[in-house]
Write an enzyme that holds these catalytic residues in place. Sequence first.
Site, mmCIF file in Angstrom:
data_model
loop_
_atom_site.group_PDB
_atom_site.id
_atom_site.type_symbol
_atom_site.label_atom_id
_atom_site.label_comp_id
_atom_site.label_asym_id
_atom_site.label_seq_id
_atom_site.Cartn_x
_atom_site.Cartn_y
_atom_site.Cartn_z
ATOM 1 N N SER A 126 0.830 -1.197 0.000
ATOM 2 C CA SER A 126 0.000 0.000 0.000
ATOM 3 C C SER A 126 0.864 1.247 0.000
ATOM 4 O O SER A 126 1.998 1.240 0.501
ATOM 5 C CB SER A 126 -0.889 -0.009 1.248
ATOM 6 O OG SER A 126 -1.478 1.247 1.480
ATOM 7 N N TYR A 154 -0.726 0.102 10.139
ATOM 8 C CA TYR A 154 -0.980 -0.620 8.884
ATOM 9 C C TYR A 154 0.175 -0.412 7.907
ATOM 10 O O TYR A 154 0.701 -1.372 7.324
ATOM 11 C CB TYR A 154 -2.285 -0.117 8.301
ATOM 12 C CG TYR A 154 -2.635 -0.634 6.927
ATOM 13 C CD1 TYR A 154 -3.117 -1.920 6.743
ATOM 14 C CD2 TYR A 154 -2.539 0.192 5.810
ATOM 15 C CE1 TYR A 154 -3.470 -2.389 5.484
ATOM 16 C CE2 TYR A 154 -2.890 -0.260 4.547
ATOM 17 C CZ TYR A 154 -3.348 -1.548 4.391
ATOM 18 O OH TYR A 154 -3.698 -1.999 3.134
ATOM 19 N N LYS A 158 2.809 -3.270 6.477
ATOM 20 C CA LYS A 158 3.017 -3.506 5.048
ATOM 21 C C LYS A 158 4.491 -3.340 4.688
ATOM 22 O O LYS A 158 5.047 -4.122 3.894
ATOM 23 C CB LYS A 158 2.158 -2.552 4.230
ATOM 24 C CG LYS A 158 0.665 -2.842 4.275
ATOM 25 C CD LYS A 158 0.317 -4.143 3.557
ATOM 26 C CE LYS A 158 -1.174 -4.340 3.408
ATOM 27 N NZ LYS A 158 -1.521 -5.593 2.701
#
Length: 337
Positions: A126, A154, A158
Amino acid sequence: MRIVVTGGFGFLGQQVTDALLARRTLCGAPVDRLLLADRRVPAAAPVADHPLVDVVQGDLSERLDDVFRQPVDVVIHLASAVSAECESDFDLGMSANLDTTRALLDAARAQSAAGGPTPRVVFSSSIAVYGSDPAAPLPPVVDEWTLPTPQSSYGMQKRVCEQLIAEYTRRGFVDGRVARLMTVAVRPGEPNAAASGFLSGIIREPLSGLAATCPVDPGLRVALASPRRTVEGILRITEAVRGSGPGALEGGLPVNLPGLTVTVAGMLRRVAGDAVADLVTVAPDPAVEAIVGSWPASFDGARATALGLRPDDSFESVVKAYIEDHPEAIATGTTGP
């Protein structure tokens, strides 16, 4: 060729599955079996009955023996806890995103070590891996050489997974590829727990005649990609031959998928006229804005362009594609841009 799609019954997983079943080939070989792994399998899931499809339901980290019971050629790893839930539940994000990905890589490594095929593992990362650190502020335009300094749990998870995949690839355990996804819009169906989910909601809900809330400053610039372009990018990176030159995947760097830069206000007024856009109320949420506002909005797409990928033509084309793909979700009398 046996292909595994993790998160196979999620939105992107279904899109990738539909594309593979329509093509019936990947990397120049026929798709013999397609295994969909997911924690939840909808009761009404016609694809589960497809003659080429197998289903493994449950926590991925607990079902990897079943996933790798037969040799796996390609894994498209889409399963993930999303941004806002990772921020509110740190342990969930670490388990679902980091620990599960490492367990998947170790299962792929074990297959290779036992004399089976070395799996091609395609990881959906992402743009949340980027963020502006006081010591390393983001440049106006970001590329794959820009230092990732994630500003969310998050994004951090990632980024760590990207590095694990690079190391497992360097050691020859897997053939790892990383696609960094833009915010995918417009997503159909119910809202999810992603911080960026409102970027679909402020389009999807008004088009269905429902009110929606925008939790950020309408002047915020964001990078988007349609589901069509996102699936195209994932499959292109999966198939790319390693090497140099046009069409080849050079080196081990991730690929930022192409994105379309828009403002939230620009999105709203391009939906279907002011009457529909007026169904959206701006109600700032500092927690959401802190996450989404930390992501870059402008990208140098040279690496993606070399693979033959391009962004959506315009935001109008993104909305038109959503209306074409989901006519059942559009209120009577609503027209596209």
